[in-house]
Design a protein around this motif. Structure first.
Motif, PDB file in Angstrom:
ATOM      1  N   ALA A 267       0.823  -1.209   0.000  1.00 44.37           N
ATOM      2  CA  ALA A 267       0.000   0.000   0.000  1.00 44.37           C
ATOM      3  C   ALA A 267       0.856   1.258   0.000  1.00 44.37           C
ATOM      4  O   ALA A 267       0.524   2.252  -0.667  1.00 44.37           O
ATOM      5  CB  ALA A 267      -0.930  -0.010   1.210  1.00 44.37           C
ATOM      6  N   LEU A 268       1.955   1.248   0.736  1.00 41.89           N
ATOM      7  CA  LEU A 268       2.845   2.406   0.778  1.00 41.89           C
ATOM      8  C   LEU A 268       3.453   2.688  -0.599  1.00 41.89           C
ATOM      9  O   LEU A 268       3.500   3.840  -1.047  1.00 41.89           O
ATOM     10  CB  LEU A 268       3.961   2.168   1.803  1.00 41.89           C
ATOM     11  CG  LEU A 268       3.602   2.392   3.272  1.00 41.89           C
ATOM     12  CD1 LEU A 268       4.703   1.841   4.165  1.00 41.89           C
ATOM     13  CD2 LEU A 268       3.378   3.876   3.554  1.00 41.89           C
ATOM     14  N   GLU A 269       3.920   1.640  -1.240  1.00 43.55           N
ATOM     15  CA  GLU A 269       4.519   1.820  -2.560  1.00 43.55           C
ATOM     16  C   GLU A 269       3.483   2.357  -3.552  1.00 43.55           C
ATOM     17  O   GLU A 269       3.773   3.275  -4.336  1.00 43.55           O
ATOM     18  CB  GLU A 269       5.090   0.494  -3.057  1.00 43.55           C
ATOM     19  CG  GLU A 269       5.749   0.594  -4.434  1.00 43.55           C
ATOM     20  CD  GLU A 269       6.334  -0.718  -4.899  1.00 43.55           C
ATOM     21  OE1 GLU A 269       6.693  -0.806  -6.095  1.00 43.55           O
ATOM     22  OE2 GLU A 269       6.426  -1.665  -4.098  1.00 43.55           O
ATOM     23  N   TYR A 270       2.291   1.813  -3.493  1.00 43.94           N
ATOM     24  CA  TYR A 270       1.226   2.258  -4.403  1.00 43.94           C
ATOM     25  C   TYR A 270       0.837   3.703  -4.101  1.00 43.94           C
ATOM     26  O   TYR A 270       0.659   4.524  -5.016  1.00 43.94           O
ATOM     27  CB  TYR A 270       0.024   1.335  -4.253  1.00 43.94           C
ATOM     28  CG  TYR A 270      -1.049   1.526  -5.292  1.00 43.94           C
ATOM     29  CD1 TYR A 270      -0.987   0.864  -6.516  1.00 43.94           C
ATOM     30  CD2 TYR A 270      -2.133   2.367  -5.049  1.00 43.94           C
ATOM     31  CE1 TYR A 270      -1.980   1.032  -7.481  1.00 43.94           C
ATOM     32  CE2 TYR A 270      -3.129   2.543  -6.001  1.00 43.94           C
ATOM     33  CZ  TYR A 270      -3.054   1.873  -7.212  1.00 43.94           C
ATOM     34  OH  TYR A 270      -4.039   2.038  -8.154  1.00 43.94           O
ATOM     35  N   ALA A 271       0.720   4.041  -2.822  1.00 40.39           N
ATOM     36  CA  ALA A 271       0.258   5.367  -2.438  1.00 40.39           C
ATOM     37  C   ALA A 271       1.234   6.466  -2.826  1.00 40.39           C
ATOM     38  O   ALA A 271       0.831   7.616  -3.037  1.00 40.39           O
ATOM     39  CB  ALA A 271      -0.005   5.413  -0.934  1.00 40.39           C
ATOM     40  N   THR A 272       2.502   6.131  -2.923  1.00 42.98           N
ATOM     41  CA  THR A 272       3.502   7.151  -3.274  1.00 42.98           C
ATOM     42  C   THR A 272       3.759   7.242  -4.764  1.00 42.98           C
ATOM     43  O   THR A 272       4.482   8.139  -5.211  1.00 42.98           O
ATOM     44  CB  THR A 272       4.826   6.865  -2.543  1.00 42.98           C
ATOM     45  OG1 THR A 272       5.261   5.528  -2.830  1.00 42.98           O
ATOM     46  CG2 THR A 272       4.670   7.033  -1.035  1.00 42.98           C
ATOM     47  N   THR A 273       3.147   6.358  -5.545  1.00 48.17           N
ATOM     48  CA  THR A 273       3.360   6.379  -6.998  1.00 48.17           C
ATOM     49  C   THR A 273       2.069   6.550  -7.793  1.00 48.17           C
ATOM     50  O   THR A 273       2.118   6.927  -8.963  1.00 48.17           O
ATOM     51  CB  THR A 273       4.053   5.088  -7.468  1.00 48.17           C
ATOM     52  OG1 THR A 273       3.268   3.946  -7.073  1.00 48.17           O
ATOM     53  CG2 THR A 273       5.448   4.958  -6.860  1.00 48.17           C
ATOM     54  N   ARG A 274       0.935   6.280  -7.193  1.00 46.61           N
ATOM     55  CA  ARG A 274      -0.351   6.397  -7.873  1.00 46.61           C
ATOM     56  C   ARG A 274      -0.796   7.866  -7.874  1.00 46.61           C
ATOM     57  O   ARG A 274      -0.963   8.467  -6.803  1.00 46.61           O
ATOM     58  CB  ARG A 274      -1.390   5.533  -7.162  1.00 46.61           C
ATOM     59  CG  ARG A 274      -2.835   5.737  -7.626  1.00 46.61           C
ATOM     60  CD  ARG A 274      -3.067   5.242  -9.026  1.00 46.61           C
ATOM     61  NE  ARG A 274      -4.506   5.154  -9.319  1.00 46.61           N
ATOM     62  CZ  ARG A 274      -5.005   4.925 -10.511  1.00 46.61           C
ATOM     63  NH1 ARG A 274      -4.193   4.737 -11.559  1.00 46.61           N
ATOM     64  NH2 ARG A 274      -6.306   4.861 -10.694  1.00 46.61           N
ATOM     65  N   ILE A 275      -0.949   8.440  -9.037  1.00 44.17           N
ATOM     66  CA  ILE A 275      -1.308   9.852  -9.163  1.00 44.17           C
ATOM     67  C   ILE A 275      -2.809  10.006  -9.429  1.00 44.17           C
ATOM     68  O   ILE A 275      -3.357   9.383 -10.340  1.00 44.17           O
ATOM     69  CB  ILE A 275      -0.515  10.532 -10.306  1.00 44.17           C
ATOM     70  CG1 ILE A 275       0.996  10.324 -10.103  1.00 44.17           C
ATOM     71  CG2 ILE A 275      -0.853  12.022 -10.386  1.00 44.17           C
ATOM     72  CD1 ILE A 275       1.555  10.914  -8.838  1.00 44.17           C
ATOM     73  N   GLN A 276      -3.444  10.810  -8.609  1.00 41.63           N
ATOM     74  CA  GLN A 276      -4.839  11.192  -8.809  1.00 41.63           C
ATOM     75  C   GLN A 276      -4.985  12.677  -8.466  1.00 41.63           C
ATOM     76  O   GLN A 276      -4.386  13.152  -7.480  1.00 41.63           O
ATOM     77  CB  GLN A 276      -5.775  10.365  -7.924  1.00 41.63           C
ATOM     78  CG  GLN A 276      -5.890   8.891  -8.319  1.00 41.63           C
ATOM     79  CD  GLN A 276      -6.638   8.669  -9.621  1.00 41.63           C
ATOM     80  OE1 GLN A 276      -7.867   8.682  -9.672  1.00 41.63           O
ATOM     81  NE2 GLN A 276      -5.882   8.483 -10.697  1.00 41.63           N
ATOM     82  N   PHE A 277      -5.756  13.388  -9.240  1.00 43.74           N
ATOM     83  CA  PHE A 277      -5.958  14.823  -9.023  1.00 43.74           C
ATOM     84  C   PHE A 277      -4.625  15.567  -8.974  1.00 43.74           C
ATOM     85  O   PHE A 277      -4.434  16.518  -8.209  1.00 43.74           O
ATOM     86  CB  PHE A 277      -6.759  15.069  -7.733  1.00 43.74           C
ATOM     87  CG  PHE A 277      -8.090  14.376  -7.707  1.00 43.74           C
ATOM     88  CD1 PHE A 277      -9.165  14.863  -8.437  1.00 43.74           C
ATOM     89  CD2 PHE A 277      -8.256  13.195  -6.982  1.00 43.74           C
ATOM     90  CE1 PHE A 277     -10.388  14.202  -8.423  1.00 43.74           C
ATOM     91  CE2 PHE A 277      -9.470  12.535  -6.974  1.00 43.74           C
ATOM     92  CZ  PHE A 277     -10.543  13.033  -7.690  1.00 43.74           C
ATOM     93  N   GLY A 278      -3.662  15.061  -9.768  1.00 39.55           N
ATOM     94  CA  GLY A 278      -2.401  15.757  -9.912  1.00 39.55           C
ATOM     95  C   GLY A 278      -1.392  15.539  -8.813  1.00 39.55           C
ATOM     96  O   GLY A 278      -0.341  16.207  -8.795  1.00 39.55           O
ATOM     97  N   ARG A 279      -1.619  14.575  -7.930  1.00 39.53           N
ATOM     98  CA  ARG A 279      -0.655  14.326  -6.844  1.00 39.53           C
ATOM     99  C   ARG A 279      -0.742  12.867  -6.408  1.00 39.53           C
ATOM    100  O   ARG A 279      -1.766  12.205  -6.631  1.00 39.53           O
ATOM    101  CB  ARG A 279      -0.927  15.263  -5.668  1.00 39.53           C
ATOM    102  CG  ARG A 279      -2.309  15.087  -5.079  1.00 39.53           C
ATOM    103  CD  ARG A 279      -2.764  16.256  -4.233  1.00 39.53           C
ATOM    104  NE  ARG A 279      -1.828  16.551  -3.162  1.00 39.53           N
ATOM    105  CZ  ARG A 279      -2.162  17.246  -2.064  1.00 39.53           C
ATOM    106  NH1 ARG A 279      -3.402  17.719  -1.938  1.00 39.53           N
ATOM    107  NH2 ARG A 279      -1.282  17.484  -1.127  1.00 39.53           N
ATOM    108  N   PRO A 280       0.297  12.325  -5.763  1.00 39.95           N
ATOM    109  CA  PRO A 280       0.226  10.950  -5.259  1.00 39.95           C
ATOM    110  C   PRO A 280      -0.901  10.825  -4.228  1.00 39.95           C
ATOM    111  O   PRO A 280      -1.099  11.734  -3.408  1.00 39.95           O
ATOM    112  CB  PRO A 280       1.594  10.722  -4.606  1.00 39.95           C
ATOM    113  CG  PRO A 280       2.483  11.761  -5.198  1.00 39.95           C
ATOM    114  CD  PRO A 280       1.614  12.939  -5.484  1.00 39.95           C
ATOM    115  N   ILE A 281      -1.612   9.721  -4.265  1.00 43.54           N
ATOM    116  CA  ILE A 281      -2.714   9.567  -3.311  1.00 43.54           C
ATOM    117  C   ILE A 281      -2.215   9.512  -1.866  1.00 43.54           C
ATOM    118  O   ILE A 281      -2.974   9.773  -0.930  1.00 43.54           O
ATOM    119  CB  ILE A 281      -3.572   8.318  -3.629  1.00 43.54           C
ATOM    120  CG1 ILE A 281      -2.749   7.031  -3.506  1.00 43.54           C
ATOM    121  CG2 ILE A 281      -4.209   8.442  -5.012  1.00 43.54           C
ATOM    122  CD1 ILE A 281      -3.606   5.768  -3.625  1.00 43.54           C
TER     123      ILE A 281
END
Length: 391
Positions: A267-281
């Motif tokens: 989850a940490l890896e995904y949260a720091t690389t997944r971009i939504q609304f122009g920023r990482p989630i």
């Protein structure tokens, strides 16, 4: 920008509380699993297969019965064994289940209660992964109440005749020897039943939604004749199998931390690389709340496991303390896996990511080796001095 943690347990620097040997064993096991096992786990889970070819490699690494002394066993400390279980379950609960059943149930029952001849015959082969063991206690109608098991062993001259059925037995369909517990005229006794013994058959349980990369089976004993030398001579009463279960439960309370940690890492890896609304989630407050809550859970569960491991190495660990560890750590691990899946969104329902697989597996872990209710009542009995198990 602050550098993110690659290991959630770095939050409290838990590795600093480990000895060099403990860190080396943990790193060695993690490295082997990363190279040899982790890439194939989604496929094994998806196809519902257990990689039997891995067993000799696990033996060569010293993971089978690793906390036992002699007979080819590694003779590690309890904490070292626990850390190995943590790394195994970080990959998949089915893999840790195999190692737990092989070492803490099958091998421990022989090591603790067997004759010298039984130890010499089975323990070196089981430790090397040249043979596989299972542990037959649970029955279709008697899971949490093994005292009323129906499997029975009756004397016939110098032999024993066993009849009955065991259910939900990990490794059962691939085991070369089964430790089977049965009622006798003098109480519950344990017997070693080799594969191929006339009247002894197994049937694998299919259509599982949990522990798919693991073999779960039914054991069927139909007039199985065994010599008295197959009886575990030092096992008398229910205390025998329950002491074996405590060994397995100890490994679980470490293993659950591994599943939770791996879920949080994904989850940490995904949260720091997944971009939504122009920023990482991971930059959104709600996501950080989820990650922080789960990190607190993983770290406190790891601290509890390490504390109980130190008690076990000191020879002071009590059964109700093991119940505290299994109850808390498995319960928290399931909550962590589920919450981390929500961070992954739709991607989290595929085998590409581990949290939902861990969550499904942990449903079995919550149930076996004592359900959460049984461990809750064990702790309640210790707190109040009153037993809720009987009317």
């Amino acid at each position: 920008m602050t550098t993110p943690l690659t290991d959630p347990l770095d939050l409290l620097d838990l590795r600093s509380s480990l000895s060099d040997t403990e860190r080396d064993i943990q790193s060695t096991v993690a490295g082997f699993l990363a190279d040899r096992v982790r890439p194939s786990v989604p496929e094994w889970f998806d196809s519902g297969t257990f990689p039997r070819e891995l067993v000799p490699e696990l033996g060569k690494l010293g993971l089978l019965g690793m906390h036992l002394q002699g007979y080819g066993c590694a003779g590690t400390s309890a904490v070292e064994y626990g850390l190995a279980c943590m790394e195994l379950e970080a990959v998949d609960s089915g893999l840790r289940s195999f190692v737990s059943v092989q070492g803490s149930l099958s091998m421990f029952s022989v090591w603790r209660f067997g004759s010298e001849e039984q130890k010499q015959e089975w323990l070196p082969r089981l430790a090397a992964g040249q043979a596989i063991g299972c542990f037959g206690l649970t029955e279709p109608d008697h899971g949490s109440d093994p005292a009323h098991m129906r499997t029975r062993a009756v004397r016939d001259g110098g032999d024993w005749i066993l009849n009955g059925t065991k259910m939900w037995i990990t490794n059962g369909g691939i085991a070369d020897v089964a430790t089977v517990w049965a009622q006798t005229d003098s109480g519950i006794r344990g017997f070693l039943v080799p594969r191929g013994t006339p009247g002894f058959t197994t049937r694998d349980i299919k259509n599982k939604l949990s522990l798919r990369a693991s073999v779960t089976s039914e054991l069927i004993l139909d007039d199985v004749r065994l010599p008295d030398s197959a009886r575990l001579p030092l096992a008398e009463g229910l205390r025998g199998p329950l002491s074996c279960l405590n060994e397995a439960r100890y490994g679980i309370l470490f293993g659950a931390v591994g599943a939770a940690r791996d879920s949080l890492q994904a989850a940490l890896e995904y949260a720091t690389t997944r971009i939504q609304f122009g920023r990482p989630i991971g930059a959104f407050q709600l996501t950080q709340q989820k990650l922080t809550d789960r990190a607190l859970s993983v770290n406190t569960s790891a601290l509890l496991a390490l504390h109980l491991g130190r008690l076990k190495d000191a020879g002071t660990l009590r059964p109700e303390q093991i119940s505290v560890g299994k109850l808390n750590n498995v319960r928290e691990a399931i909550a962590t896996a589920r919450e981390c899946r929500t961070i992954l969104g739709g991607s989290g329902i595929t085998t590409e990511y581990s949290p939902l697989r861990h969550s499904a597996n942990l449903e079995s872990v919550l149930t076996y080796e004592g359900t959460s209710e049984i461990h809750l009542l064990t702790v309640g009995r210790k707190l109040t001095g009153l037993s809720a198990f009987t009317g």
